[in-house]
Design an enzyme around this catalytic site. Structure first.
Site, PDB file in Angstrom:
ATOM      1  N   ARG A 202       0.864  -1.177   0.000  1.00  0.00           N
ATOM      2  CA  ARG A 202       0.000   0.000   0.000  1.00  0.00           C
ATOM      3  C   ARG A 202       0.904   1.231   0.000  1.00  0.00           C
ATOM      4  O   ARG A 202       1.960   1.225   0.662  1.00  0.00           O
ATOM      5  CB  ARG A 202      -0.876   0.034   1.265  1.00  0.00           C
ATOM      6  CG  ARG A 202      -2.044  -0.923   1.225  1.00  0.00           C
ATOM      7  CD  ARG A 202      -3.099  -0.488   0.207  1.00  0.00           C
ATOM      8  NE  ARG A 202      -4.229  -1.402   0.126  1.00  0.00           N
ATOM      9  CZ  ARG A 202      -4.326  -2.425  -0.729  1.00  0.00           C
ATOM     10  NH1 ARG A 202      -3.348  -2.677  -1.574  1.00  0.00           N
ATOM     11  NH2 ARG A 202      -5.393  -3.173  -0.754  1.00  0.00           N
TER      12      ARG A 202
ATOM     13  N   GLU B 204      -3.174   7.495  -4.586  1.00  0.00           N
ATOM     14  CA  GLU B 204      -3.562   6.981  -5.902  1.00  0.00           C
ATOM     15  C   GLU B 204      -5.059   7.201  -6.157  1.00  0.00           C
ATOM     16  O   GLU B 204      -5.837   7.186  -5.197  1.00  0.00           O
ATOM     17  CB  GLU B 204      -3.192   5.489  -6.041  1.00  0.00           C
ATOM     18  CG  GLU B 204      -3.884   4.568  -5.075  1.00  0.00           C
ATOM     19  CD  GLU B 204      -3.371   3.122  -5.226  1.00  0.00           C
ATOM     20  OE1 GLU B 204      -2.153   2.875  -5.083  1.00  0.00           O
ATOM     21  OE2 GLU B 204      -4.228   2.246  -5.469  1.00  0.00           O
TER      22      GLU B 204
ATOM     23  N   HIS C 271      -1.238   0.127  -9.777  1.00  0.00           N
ATOM     24  CA  HIS C 271      -1.882  -0.844  -8.873  1.00  0.00           C
ATOM     25  C   HIS C 271      -2.343  -2.087  -9.654  1.00  0.00           C
ATOM     26  O   HIS C 271      -3.539  -2.366  -9.757  1.00  0.00           O
ATOM     27  CB  HIS C 271      -3.063  -0.186  -8.137  1.00  0.00           C
ATOM     28  CG  HIS C 271      -3.388  -0.872  -6.849  1.00  0.00           C
ATOM     29  ND1 HIS C 271      -3.838  -0.209  -5.722  1.00  0.00           N
ATOM     30  CD2 HIS C 271      -3.334  -2.192  -6.493  1.00  0.00           C
ATOM     31  CE1 HIS C 271      -4.052  -1.075  -4.749  1.00  0.00           C
ATOM     32  NE2 HIS C 271      -3.753  -2.289  -5.190  1.00  0.00           N
TER      33      HIS C 271
HETATM   34  P1  NAP Z   1      -0.842 -11.623   4.706  1.00  0.00           P
HETATM   35  O1  NAP Z   1      -0.825 -13.049   4.284  1.00  0.00           O
HETATM   36  O2  NAP Z   1      -1.731 -11.191   5.807  1.00  0.00           O
HETATM   37  O3  NAP Z   1       0.673 -11.221   5.029  1.00  0.00           O
HETATM   38  C1  NAP Z   1       1.012 -10.014   5.620  1.00  0.00           C
HETATM   39  C2  NAP Z   1       2.389 -10.119   6.243  1.00  0.00           C
HETATM   40  O4  NAP Z   1       2.707  -8.831   6.803  1.00  0.00           O
HETATM   41  C3  NAP Z   1       2.510 -11.131   7.377  1.00  0.00           C
HETATM   42  O5  NAP Z   1       3.759 -11.766   7.290  1.00  0.00           O
HETATM   43  C4  NAP Z   1       2.459 -10.247   8.633  1.00  0.00           C
HETATM   44  O6  NAP Z   1       3.179 -10.786   9.712  1.00  0.00           O
HETATM   45  C5  NAP Z   1       3.168  -9.018   8.143  1.00  0.00           C
HETATM   46  N1  NAP Z   1       2.874  -7.850   8.953  1.00  0.00           N
HETATM   47  C6  NAP Z   1       1.668  -7.339   9.273  1.00  0.00           C
HETATM   48  N2  NAP Z   1       1.806  -6.244  10.048  1.00  0.00           N
HETATM   49  C7  NAP Z   1       3.140  -6.085  10.220  1.00  0.00           C
HETATM   50  C8  NAP Z   1       3.924  -5.152  10.934  1.00  0.00           C
HETATM   51  N3  NAP Z   1       3.335  -4.163  11.634  1.00  0.00           N
HETATM   52  N4  NAP Z   1       5.268  -5.284  10.899  1.00  0.00           N
HETATM   53  C9  NAP Z   1       5.847  -6.290  10.205  1.00  0.00           C
HETATM   54  N5  NAP Z   1       5.161  -7.206   9.520  1.00  0.00           N
HETATM   55  C10 NAP Z   1       3.820  -7.101   9.528  1.00  0.00           C
HETATM   56  O7  NAP Z   1      -1.238 -10.687   3.467  1.00  0.00           O
HETATM   57  P2  NAP Z   1      -0.995 -10.955   1.904  1.00  0.00           P
HETATM   58  O8  NAP Z   1      -2.126 -11.734   1.353  1.00  0.00           O
HETATM   59  O9  NAP Z   1       0.388 -11.431   1.709  1.00  0.00           O
HETATM   60  O10 NAP Z   1      -1.154  -9.450   1.368  1.00  0.00           O
HETATM   61  C11 NAP Z   1      -0.326  -8.420   1.856  1.00  0.00           C
HETATM   62  C12 NAP Z   1      -0.796  -7.061   1.362  1.00  0.00           C
HETATM   63  O11 NAP Z   1      -0.441  -6.900  -0.006  1.00  0.00           O
HETATM   64  C13 NAP Z   1      -2.326  -6.838   1.355  1.00  0.00           C
HETATM   65  O12 NAP Z   1      -2.788  -6.471   2.636  1.00  0.00           O
HETATM   66  C14 NAP Z   1      -2.496  -5.745   0.344  1.00  0.00           C
HETATM   67  O13 NAP Z   1      -2.468  -4.494   0.962  1.00  0.00           O
HETATM   68  C15 NAP Z   1      -1.280  -5.896  -0.569  1.00  0.00           C
HETATM   69  N6  NAP Z   1      -1.681  -6.320  -1.919  1.00  0.00           N
HETATM   70  C16 NAP Z   1      -1.422  -5.496  -2.969  1.00  0.00           C
HETATM   71  C17 NAP Z   1      -1.776  -5.869  -4.239  1.00  0.00           C
HETATM   72  C18 NAP Z   1      -1.479  -4.985  -5.404  1.00  0.00           C
HETATM   73  O14 NAP Z   1      -2.263  -4.965  -6.344  1.00  0.00           O
HETATM   74  N7  NAP Z   1      -0.375  -4.270  -5.399  1.00  0.00           N
HETATM   75  C19 NAP Z   1      -2.405  -7.104  -4.474  1.00  0.00           C
HETATM   76  C20 NAP Z   1      -2.655  -7.925  -3.381  1.00  0.00           C
HETATM   77  C21 NAP Z   1      -2.279  -7.519  -2.107  1.00  0.00           C
HETATM   78  P3  NAP Z   1       2.562 -11.978  10.615  1.00  0.00           P
HETATM   79  O15 NAP Z   1       2.428 -13.144   9.662  1.00  0.00           O
HETATM   80  O16 NAP Z   1       3.605 -12.227  11.628  1.00  0.00           O
HETATM   81  O17 NAP Z   1       1.251 -11.493  11.126  1.00  0.00           O
END
Ligand code: NAP
Length: 320
Positions: free
Chosen positions: A234, A263, A281
């Site tokens: 994000r 954005e 995005h």
């Molecule tokens: P996820 O499986 O929930 O993984 C998030 C990771 O971030 C986990 O390892 C979590 O740690 C870690 N985390 C959360 N808060 C943190 C903090 N304060 N400090 C350090 N690490 C932290 O999510 P995901 O499915 O991989 O997706 C991640 C993000 O990518 C989404 O939330 C979205 O915003 C973004 N995204 C962007 C696009 C795009 O089009 N560019 C597409 C899809 C997703 P823990 O496992 O220890 O909780």
């Protein structure tokens, strides 16, 4: 309900006529595009609405939710839900679904595509040829991936796929996350320590008040003049002013960004720089993944409309 059918308000733009979820929603009930409702029409329709459909790049504040006092569920087309007032959704006991996992592979691919682009100067080379510069000038060298250290901030669903993919490039992986993972890679206590260690820092942590500007001037200086930043999470994870300054002063080598703080507005300061690669995005934006996301969202809405638990609830929301 409206005319004995479920009533759905769709926040996805009506101009997006080919949207795979918007195309399917009429199978489930009476659908109204929010951007085609006047304030008076939205207020009149409000009590009949059962389902609110949004997407992870949209804002869904309490004022929007307040329009629908009899809502049963909220469906997010995307995995991130930082734009939704989740606390209010929980307070009202609503079902709230999102579309995790099905988009992880493609979003990981885009992260690596951006990393390859910024290090091997792909978009820059394309612009160089189109400008007619090739016969007149040398094109600068890039940087290799092989043998380098990839720092993954957020080893969740998407971060783990990036880590797996990076093995094919023979990169060393390090990561930071809130909790340790059962993986062979080194864990760093925070973003700054990870940035200090790695050559390439890729950010895949959800947006939230806690993660706002986690990548700040200090982290960028830890990444250093040979380091590259990739943000596919994000925009708000990165302090954009600090990033522009670091790029201008060559305190980091480059950045590749798919997401932006304001954005679809992108800061002029970023657009003016040639050590930056920008995409609008596009993480999950393939025909196949968008179809899978639509399918999962449809299955979630069907479950909620029949009074059952959704398949992929947003963490912390109703599971029954
Ligand atoms: P996820 O499986 O929930 O993984 C998030 C990771 O971030 C986990 O390892 C979590 O740690 C870690 N985390 C959360 N808060 C943190 C903090 N304060 N400090 C350090 N690490 C932290 O999510 P995901 O499915 O991989 O997706 C991640 C993000 O990518 C989404 O939330 C979205 O915003 C973004 N995204 C962007 C696009 C795009 O089009 N560019 C597409 C899809 C997703 P823990 O496992 O220890 O909780």
């Amino acid at each position: 309900m409206l005319n004995d059918r479920p009533c759905i308000v769709n926040l996805i733009s009506s101009r997006n006529t080919g949207h795979p979820l918007s195309l399917q929603l009429p199978q489930l009930g009476e659908v109204f595009y929010r951007d085609q409702l006047t304030p008076e029409a939205a207020a009149k329709l409000g009590p009949s609405v059962d389902v609110l459909v949004g997407a992870s790049n949209l804002k869904v504040p309490k004022s929007e939710l307040d329009l629908y006092p009899n809502l049963k569920m909220v469906a997010d087309f995307g995995v991130g839900y930082d734009g939704f007032d989740t606390a209010e959704i929980i307070r009202r006991g609503l079902r709230f679904s999102h579309t995790p996992d099905v988009l992880s592979e493609d979003t990981a691919d885009l992260g690596l595509a951006l990393l390859l682009d910024v290090t091997r100067r792909v978009a820059q080379g394309d612009a160089f040829i189109r400008r007619g510069d090739w016969p007149k000038k040398n094109f600068p060298l890039g940087r290799r991936l092989f043998g380098k250290k990839l720092g993954i901030a957020g080893l969740g669903r998407i971060g783990s796929v990036i880590a797996q993919r990076s093995q094919a490039f023979r990169m060393e992986v390090g990561y930071t996350s809130r909790s340790p993972k059962n993986v062979p890679w080194q864990r760093f206590p925070d973003m700054k320590a990870l940035a200090q260690w790695c050559d390439f820092l890729i950010v895949v942590i959800p947006g939230s008040p806690e993660t706002h500007h986690l990548v700040n001037a200090e982290v960028l200086d830890a990444l250093g003049p040979q380091g590259y930043l990739v943000n596919i999470a994000r925009g708000a994870l990165v302090d954009t002013d600090a990033l522009i300054k670091a790029l201008k002063e060559h305190r980091i080598a480059g950045a590749a960004l798919d997401v932006f703080e304001h954005e679809p507005h992108v800061e002029e300061g970023l657009i003016a720089l040639d050590n930056v690669v920008l995409t609008p995005h596009q993480g999950s934006a393939t025909v196949e993944t968008r179809a899978d996301m639509a399918d999962l969202a449809m299955r979630n809405i069907r479950k909620a409309l029949s009074g059952q638990a959704v398949i992929t609830p947003v963490p912390g929301t109703r599971k029954d």
